[in-house]
Design a protein around this motif. Structure first.
Motif, PDB file in Angstrom:
ATOM      1  N   ILE A   1     -22.115  39.555  53.902  1.00 48.66           N
ATOM      2  CA  ILE A   1     -23.021  39.397  54.845  1.00 48.66           C
ATOM      3  C   ILE A   1     -22.990  39.357  56.229  1.00 48.66           C
ATOM      4  N   GLY A   2     -21.430  38.181  56.851  1.00 50.80           N
ATOM      5  CA  GLY A   2     -21.346  37.943  57.761  1.00 50.80           C
ATOM      6  C   GLY A   2     -20.541  38.926  58.035  1.00 50.80           C
ATOM      7  N   ASN A   3     -20.095  39.518  57.546  1.00 51.21           N
ATOM      8  CA  ASN A   3     -19.678  40.795  58.520  1.00 51.21           C
ATOM      9  C   ASN A   3     -20.198  41.653  59.288  1.00 51.21           C
ATOM     10  N   ALA A   4     -21.502  42.133  57.944  1.00 48.30           N
ATOM     11  CA  ALA A   4     -22.664  43.011  58.221  1.00 48.30           C
ATOM     12  C   ALA A   4     -23.110  42.927  59.431  1.00 48.30           C
ATOM     13  N   LEU A   5     -23.591  41.697  59.592  1.00 51.75           N
ATOM     14  CA  LEU A   5     -24.102  40.725  60.728  1.00 51.75           C
ATOM     15  C   LEU A   5     -23.336  41.022  61.915  1.00 51.75           C
ATOM     16  N   LYS A   6     -22.067  40.682  61.802  1.00 52.06           N
ATOM     17  CA  LYS A   6     -20.941  40.427  62.724  1.00 52.06           C
ATOM     18  C   LYS A   6     -20.825  42.032  63.601  1.00 52.06           C
ATOM     19  N   HIS A   7     -20.919  42.888  62.868  1.00 53.41           N
ATOM     20  CA  HIS A   7     -20.096  44.164  62.732  1.00 53.41           C
ATOM     21  C   HIS A   7     -21.000  45.194  62.858  1.00 53.41           C
ATOM     22  N   GLY A   8     -22.012  45.360  62.371  1.00 53.22           N
ATOM     23  CA  GLY A   8     -22.788  46.847  61.700  1.00 53.22           C
ATOM     24  C   GLY A   8     -24.009  46.200  62.582  1.00 53.22           C
ATOM     25  N   GLY A   9     -25.634  45.767  62.157  1.00 51.11           N
ATOM     26  CA  GLY A   9     -26.384  45.885  62.930  1.00 51.11           C
ATOM     27  C   GLY A   9     -27.459  45.113  62.324  1.00 51.11           C
ATOM     28  N   SER A  10     -28.700  44.460  62.374  1.00 48.61           N
ATOM     29  CA  SER A  10     -29.771  44.159  62.116  1.00 48.61           C
ATOM     30  C   SER A  10     -30.598  44.805  61.433  1.00 48.61           C
ATOM     31  N   PRO A  11     -31.518  45.013  61.034  1.00 44.19           N
ATOM     32  CA  PRO A  11     -31.628  43.864  59.429  1.00 44.19           C
ATOM     33  C   PRO A  11     -30.771  44.091  58.634  1.00 44.19           C
ATOM     34  N   VAL A  12     -29.857  43.682  57.850  1.00 40.72           N
ATOM     35  CA  VAL A  12     -28.994  43.324  56.437  1.00 40.72           C
ATOM     36  C   VAL A  12     -29.769  43.162  55.005  1.00 40.72           C
ATOM     37  N   ARG A  13     -29.308  44.441  54.605  1.00 43.93           N
ATOM     38  CA  ARG A  13     -30.175  44.166  53.540  1.00 43.93           C
ATOM     39  C   ARG A  13     -29.139  43.939  51.759  1.00 43.93           C
ATOM     40  N   VAL A  14     -29.180  42.680  51.716  1.00 46.94           N
ATOM     41  CA  VAL A  14     -28.936  42.607  50.264  1.00 46.94           C
ATOM     42  C   VAL A  14     -29.758  43.285  49.266  1.00 46.94           C
ATOM     43  N   SER A  15     -29.174  43.442  48.238  1.00 49.96           N
ATOM     44  CA  SER A  15     -29.584  44.099  46.691  1.00 49.96           C
ATOM     45  C   SER A  15     -28.944  43.530  45.687  1.00 49.96           C
ATOM     46  N   VAL A  16     -29.507  43.558  44.874  1.00 50.23           N
ATOM     47  CA  VAL A  16     -28.661  42.210  43.969  1.00 50.23           C
ATOM     48  C   VAL A  16     -28.789  43.078  41.984  1.00 50.23           C
ATOM     49  N   ARG A  17     -28.377  44.046  40.773  1.00 50.75           N
ATOM     50  CA  ARG A  17     -29.210  44.804  40.787  1.00 50.75           C
ATOM     51  C   ARG A  17     -27.995  44.628  39.167  1.00 50.75           C
ATOM     52  N   THR A  18     -27.987  44.553  37.995  1.00 47.10           N
ATOM     53  CA  THR A  18     -27.980  44.653  36.820  1.00 47.10           C
ATOM     54  C   THR A  18     -27.200  46.433  36.694  1.00 47.10           C
ATOM     55  N   GLU A  19     -25.831  46.469  35.600  1.00 51.29           N
ATOM     56  CA  GLU A  19     -25.917  47.731  35.417  1.00 51.29           C
ATOM     57  C   GLU A  19     -25.051  48.120  34.048  1.00 51.29           C
ATOM     58  N   GLY A  20     -25.682  47.930  33.056  1.00 57.12           N
ATOM     59  CA  GLY A  20     -24.348  47.673  32.067  1.00 57.12           C
ATOM     60  C   GLY A  20     -24.800  45.607  31.786  1.00 57.12           C
ATOM     61  N   ASP A  21     -22.882  45.609  31.830  1.00 51.12           N
ATOM     62  CA  ASP A  21     -22.455  44.592  31.382  1.00 51.12           C
ATOM     63  C   ASP A  21     -21.030  44.119  32.660  1.00 51.12           C
ATOM     64  N   GLU A  22     -22.400  45.044  34.296  1.00 52.36           N
ATOM     65  CA  GLU A  22     -21.639  44.139  35.640  1.00 52.36           C
ATOM     66  C   GLU A  22     -22.640  44.271  36.504  1.00 52.36           C
ATOM     67  N   LEU A  23     -22.542  42.961  36.989  1.00 47.57           N
ATOM     68  CA  LEU A  23     -22.966  43.100  38.790  1.00 47.57           C
ATOM     69  C   LEU A  23     -23.385  43.522  39.428  1.00 47.57           C
ATOM     70  N   LEU A  24     -23.949  44.141  40.576  1.00 46.62           N
ATOM     71  CA  LEU A  24     -23.699  45.300  41.420  1.00 46.62           C
ATOM     72  C   LEU A  24     -24.382  44.453  42.419  1.00 46.62           C
ATOM     73  N   VAL A  25     -23.674  43.968  43.647  1.00 48.12           N
ATOM     74  CA  VAL A  25     -24.225  43.678  44.557  1.00 48.12           C
ATOM     75  C   VAL A  25     -24.073  44.442  45.844  1.00 48.12           C
TER      76      VAL A  25
END
Length: 582
Positions: free
Chosen positions: A399-423
């Motif tokens: 998130i810090g890298n996205a704020l510093k080198h990218g551009g706002s707003p930074v979007r964080v999404s959290v999902r699950t795929e089977g036995d995996e956590l996807l962020v």
């Protein structure tokens, strides 16, 4: 979807089957077989034709010689114009021979007609004799030095009712009847058929023998090749002491010698590089550890100066702020270097806990005052068994890298795929250049070479990747089609098996560093919540100076003090949840 996914697997299976069919062993057997088949067929064909010519020539010459002699001997006693009964008796005498041929005699009668007498009138008639042969027999040639007789003996092979025959004919010189012979060649045909079968069987046996020889030769050649392949595979797996047993002095033995020399040089080179790398790691670890003592004192002084900033002379206040920020940056760099050395040494371990991922992300954002710049799309109730401190490090870096080198707003999404956590962490900046994408997780890599001096150390994303790997996960970077960069974090929902494997490896490792493992926490700084971002005073200080995760190089929980981390009972007075350092 499943049908589409099955196609590549089926294609790979076919490719593997073709490779097996066209393996070196099969090619050697095929080459040997083709060479043997060609040689055997050629030899058999030559032998067959030579024997056929010899058999037919011998039979033909014997029959024609006897016919010539018999024609002269049996027709000489006849009158110049014999009667048909006399001619028939002569034909019968001529047919009584060792060569077993039938005879046909033709002559003119006194009344100017013609008489033909055959030893077997049902089989041998004038119609059986080819017209070309009759013309050749009746043709009279001039007598000269090269030709002593006006008439000659001629022959031709024909097939009558499926049986091969030899037909020959001649006219008696000096006057007399014209005689023809008809000899069956069925016996010779049967002999030649037997010879052909024998040669065919010999060819088949030669082909089988060639295949066996090819198999033996292939085994002799491929056995060292297979050992070489196995040795190369073991060498590729890291067994640098792999060597081949050398026997003989042929090309394969030379190849084995070459492989052994190459493996020996590679082992020496890797040992040298490993020694240098170990020395470098020790240097970095020792340097980082030795810097912590003076840094603790300097940090305490800078915190006091920061608290007294309002009462300082306005002329020196900027210098004090510069010293404070650079001290923090140096402190982060030292902590990051120590974290990197733990990963390199293999002493980093997981301390698992049940983590509500949405709460963890919210706590990470709130602790760093990023609530206004980050949009969170996370369903409540997603609980994973992970190391909360390391998850916080990963999230803070991304998130810090996205704020510093990218551009706002930074979007964080959290999902699950089977036995995996996807962020997924996506920014709205210009994206990452294609030539930079393969290097974003490299240590000390900075995309802009023209600005080597920046707030970050270039270790943040590398540390985030290491923390993902220790969970058995991964991080990937890509550019979104709608613009901006997207970092995708994949972690298992339950990292317990990996932690168990790490614990087993730790028990098996002899001479492990004392104190290695989670829960052994050093204390630094002045304690009592006076660290940077620690406790109430720390939060107040960070509220005045947000310091948005320089290059997100938060290798060891920079700016922690959040509920998600404090509830694990592993936060220190200095806010550094370190492992394995007494």
């Amino acid at each position: 979807m499943s049908a589409v996914s099955e196609e590549p697997g089926r294609a790979r299976g076919w490719a593997a089957g073709l490779l097996r069919w066209f393996s070196l062993r099969l090619r050697l057997v095929l080459v040997f077989g083709l060479v043997a088949l060609t040689a055997a067929v050629s030899a058999s064909a030559i032998a067959y034709w030579l024997n056929r010519d010899a058999v037919l020539t011998r039979t033909q010459n014997a029959a024609l010689d006897e016919f010539r002699k018999s024609l002269k001997d049996d027709t000489d006693p006849l009158p110049s114009v014999p009667t048909c009964p006399e001619l028939r008796d002569a034909a019968t005498r001529m047919a009584d021979n060792t060569q077993k041929y039938e005879v046909l005699l033709i002559t003119r009668t006194r009344d100017g007609g013609s008489c033909s007498a055959a030893s077997d009138k049902d089989l041998f008639t004038l119609d059986v004799v080819p017209a070309s042969l009759r013309r050749a027999v009746d043709q009279k040639r001039s007598v000269d030095k090269g030709n002593a007789s006006p008439y000659h003996l001629y022959w031709q092979r024909i097939t009558l009712h499926g049986t091969p025959y030899l037909v020959g004919g001649a006219r008696v010189n000096g006057g007399g009847p014209t005689g023809y012979l008809l000899k069956s060649l069925d016996t010779e045909r049967q002999d030649l058929n037997s010879l052909a079968w024998s040669l065919g069987i010999a060819t088949a046996l030669a082909l089988i023998g060639a295949a066996l020889l090819a198999q033996a030769a292939a085994a002799t050649v491929l056995r060292p090749v297979r050992r070489l392949g196995e040795a190369a595979h073991r060498l590729g797996e890291g067994h640098l002491d792999t060597r081949l047993q050398v026997s003989g002095s042929d090309e394969l033995a030379n190849l084995s010698h070459t492989f052994n020399r190459a493996a020996e040089r590679l082992q020496k080179r890797v040992a040298e590089l490993s020694a240098r790398e170990a020395s470098s790691r020790r240097f970095v670890a020792d340097m980082s550890h030795e810097l912590r003592t003076p840094l603790t004192a300097i940090t305490a002084v800078t915190e006091v100066l920061e608290e007294e900033a309002d009462s300082l002379d306005p002329m020196i206040a900027p210098a004090v702020q510069l010293v404070v920020s650079e001290t923090r940056r140096l402190n982060d760099l030292v902590e990051n270097l120590m974290e990197v050395t733990r990963f390199d040494a293999g002493t980093a371990r997981l301390v698992l806990d049940d983590v509500d991922v949405a709460d963890q992300v919210t706590a990470c954002i709130d602790a760093r005052a990023w609530l206004d710049a980050v949009e969170l799309d996370a369903a409540r109730g997603i609980v994973a068994r992970l190391d909360p401190r390391r998850l916080d490090v990963i999230l803070a870096n991304l998130i810090g890298n996205a704020l510093k080198h990218g551009g706002s707003p930074v979007r964080v999404s959290v999902r699950t795929e089977g036995d995996e956590l996807l962020v997924k962490v996506r920014d709205h900046g210009p994206g990452i250049p294609e030539d930079v994408l393969p290097h974003v997780f490299d240590r000390f890599y900075k995309a802009s070479a023209s600005r080597p001096r920046s707030e970050g150390s270039g270790l943040g994303l590398s540390i985030a990747m290491e923390n993902a790997h220790i969970h058995g996960g991964d991080i990937s970077a890509a550019n979104s089609p709608d613009g901006g960069a997207v970092f995708t974090l994949r972690l298992p929902m339950d990292a317990s098996p990996i932690a168990s494997d790490q614990a087993a490896d730790e028990r098996d490792r002899e001479g492990a560093v004392e104190g290695d493992g989670a829960g052994t926490v050093p204390r630094q700084g002045k304690g009592k919540g006076k660290g940077r971002g620690r406790g109430a005073a720390g939060k107040a200080a960070r509220a005045k100076h947000p310091d948005p995760a320089p290059d997100a190089d938060t290798g060891t929980d920079t700016g922690t003090g959040t509920d998600a981390v404090e509830n694990t009972g592993r936060s220190t007075a200095g806010g550094r949840n370190e492992e394995g350092r007494p």
